[in-house]
Structures are given as structure tokens and as C-alpha cells.
Scaffold this motif. Sequence first.
Motif, mmCIF file in Angstrom:
data_model
loop_
_atom_site.group_PDB
_atom_site.id
_atom_site.type_symbol
_atom_site.label_atom_id
_atom_site.label_comp_id
_atom_site.label_asym_id
_atom_site.label_seq_id
_atom_site.Cartn_x
_atom_site.Cartn_y
_atom_site.Cartn_z
ATOM 1 N N ASP A 12 37.488 -43.630 -26.983
ATOM 2 C CA ASP A 12 36.148 -44.748 -27.503
ATOM 3 C C ASP A 12 35.796 -43.917 -26.341
ATOM 4 N N GLU A 13 36.012 -42.995 -25.707
ATOM 5 C CA GLU A 13 35.746 -41.830 -24.493
ATOM 6 C C GLU A 13 33.940 -41.757 -24.911
ATOM 7 N N ARG A 14 34.064 -40.571 -25.912
ATOM 8 C CA ARG A 14 32.442 -39.924 -25.813
ATOM 9 C C ARG A 14 32.045 -41.417 -26.286
ATOM 10 N N VAL A 15 32.334 -42.196 -27.020
ATOM 11 C CA VAL A 15 30.649 -42.998 -26.897
ATOM 12 C C VAL A 15 30.460 -43.491 -25.557
ATOM 13 N N ALA A 16 31.832 -43.886 -25.064
ATOM 14 C CA ALA A 16 31.787 -44.886 -23.493
ATOM 15 C C ALA A 16 30.604 -42.967 -22.229
ATOM 16 N N SER A 17 31.028 -42.286 -22.748
ATOM 17 C CA SER A 17 30.522 -41.270 -22.451
ATOM 18 C C SER A 17 28.873 -41.180 -22.255
ATOM 19 N N GLN A 18 28.324 -41.481 -23.364
ATOM 20 C CA GLN A 18 27.333 -41.671 -24.264
ATOM 21 C C GLN A 18 26.498 -43.739 -23.130
ATOM 22 N N ILE A 19 27.349 -44.126 -23.282
ATOM 23 C CA ILE A 19 26.576 -45.116 -22.719
ATOM 24 C C ILE A 19 26.542 -45.223 -20.872
ATOM 25 N N ARG A 20 27.430 -44.313 -20.812
ATOM 26 C CA ARG A 20 27.467 -44.356 -18.852
ATOM 27 C C ARG A 20 26.135 -43.447 -19.001
ATOM 28 N N ASP A 21 25.498 -42.320 -19.638
ATOM 29 C CA ASP A 21 24.501 -41.661 -19.157
ATOM 30 C C ASP A 21 23.507 -42.606 -19.542
ATOM 31 N N LYS A 22 22.961 -43.430 -20.347
ATOM 32 C CA LYS A 22 22.284 -44.026 -20.745
ATOM 33 C C LYS A 22 21.608 -45.269 -19.522
ATOM 34 N N LEU A 23 23.284 -45.778 -18.850
ATOM 35 C CA LEU A 23 23.177 -46.654 -17.686
ATOM 36 C C LEU A 23 22.303 -45.975 -16.711
ATOM 37 N N VAL A 24 23.002 -44.860 -16.571
ATOM 38 C CA VAL A 24 22.769 -44.295 -14.703
ATOM 39 C C VAL A 24 21.231 -43.538 -15.579
ATOM 40 N N GLN A 25 20.737 -42.943 -16.690
ATOM 41 C CA GLN A 25 19.409 -42.470 -16.616
ATOM 42 C C GLN A 25 18.727 -44.221 -16.268
ATOM 43 N N ASP A 26 18.753 -45.036 -16.751
ATOM 44 C CA ASP A 26 18.295 -46.362 -15.984
ATOM 45 C C ASP A 26 18.596 -46.626 -15.196
ATOM 46 N N LEU A 28 21.166 -47.651 -13.424
ATOM 47 C CA LEU A 28 22.407 -48.534 -13.031
ATOM 48 C C LEU A 28 24.082 -47.680 -12.376
ATOM 49 N N ASP A 29 24.683 -47.996 -11.468
ATOM 50 C CA ASP A 29 25.575 -47.856 -11.259
ATOM 51 C C ASP A 29 27.162 -47.487 -12.194
ATOM 52 N N VAL A 30 27.567 -47.104 -12.920
ATOM 53 C CA VAL A 30 28.566 -47.508 -13.243
ATOM 54 C C VAL A 30 29.904 -47.304 -13.118
ATOM 55 N N TRP A 31 30.912 -47.798 -13.789
ATOM 56 C CA TRP A 31 31.846 -47.618 -12.700
ATOM 57 C C TRP A 31 33.103 -47.287 -14.383
ATOM 58 N N TRP A 32 33.809 -46.477 -14.709
ATOM 59 C CA TRP A 32 34.563 -46.703 -16.129
ATOM 60 C C TRP A 32 35.928 -44.980 -15.352
ATOM 61 N N ASP A 33 36.441 -45.624 -15.869
ATOM 62 C CA ASP A 33 38.269 -45.213 -15.328
ATOM 63 C C ASP A 33 38.282 -43.513 -15.382
ATOM 64 N N SER A 34 36.944 -43.273 -16.141
ATOM 65 C CA SER A 34 37.149 -41.216 -16.117
ATOM 66 C C SER A 34 37.257 -40.930 -14.730
ATOM 67 N N VAL A 35 36.411 -41.883 -14.084
ATOM 68 C CA VAL A 35 36.006 -40.598 -12.920
ATOM 69 C C VAL A 35 37.096 -40.956 -12.326
ATOM 70 N N ASN A 36 38.427 -41.398 -11.737
ATOM 71 C CA ASN A 36 39.585 -41.551 -10.989
ATOM 72 C C ASN A 36 40.166 -40.668 -11.743
ATOM 73 N N ALA A 37 40.685 -39.669 -10.660
ATOM 74 C CA ALA A 37 41.794 -39.223 -11.138
ATOM 75 C C ALA A 37 42.650 -39.744 -11.952
#
Length: 158
Positions: A12-26, A28-37
Motif C-alpha cells: 500500500d506504499e503508493r496510497v501511504a505516500s498520498q496520505i503522508r503528503d496530505k498530512l505534511v501539507q497540513d 503534521l510530521d509523519v514517520w513511515w518506514d520508507s523514510v529509513n534505508a
Amino acid sequence: MGHVFLSFSEQDERVASQIRDKLVQDGLDVWWDSVNAWGDNWAYNLGQALEGSDCMIVLVSPASMNSDLVRREIVHAITHESFRDRVFLAIVKRTSNIPDFLRSLHAIDLTKDFAAGSQSLVKAIRTAIETPARSIIRTESAKRSAGATKTRRKTIAK
């Protein structure tokens, strides 16, 4: 700024990215595991992110409800007082495989109207973050104590 932990299945990474973008736009600071190598100390970073988050959003889909990692993240959140009333389900794909212990959590359906649903999600998060967790816990504890005192008084008066 609120810190949000985003729990989702890799599928679900594609939709997670969309949700993260919306939260950041508003704001909010978002942590998700795609951030970490993957070369980083991923398990340590995951634990630190959970401990430092104000709330958690779980993306609900067939894949996430079958993910051991998503379940472990949820269990961590629902067993810590700091996450009381701060775990939100964002339904991104319909599934009948939602465990009973999650059915009582605040759920927002993003499958019908993503924009309206994501705005409701942001509003719910902001409300939860603005209500200090400790005051919620104290209030609940005070209510229980007051109820116990009333019960004791009634018993003694009889």
C-alpha cells in the motif's frame, strides 16, 4: 507540530505516500518506514518513531491486515497509555479481515472520497493531539475513583 506514525503494508506504499503528503501539507510530521534505508538500524528507528509519536494511523487493506509487522505496530500502540484514543484506522481498500480488537477504533473510510476522508483524518488527528494524553488518563482515572467512592458511600449508608 504533531508527530504521526503511519503504519501500512508495503503493498500500500503508493496510497501511504498520498496520505503522508496530505498530512505534511497540513503541517503534521509523519514517520513511515520508507523514510529509513534498510541499511540503517531499522528496528531501533521503528521503536524510536513509535515512542516519539503523538498518534498512529493504520492503513487498512487486505495486505495490511495480514501483515505481522503492522499487527506488531498496532499492538504496541494500543497497549501504551500515551496512544489512548490516538490510533486511527484509514480504510484504503475494503476488507472483511479486520480483527475484532480493532473494530472499536476510530475509522475513516478513504475509499469513497479520498479528499474528504483525508481532511476528516487530519481533523481527528489535530483534535487528539490537542487533547493531552495525560489529562485524558487523569480524567478517566478520576471518574473511576469518583464512581468507586459513590459506591462505597452507598454501601456504608445502607
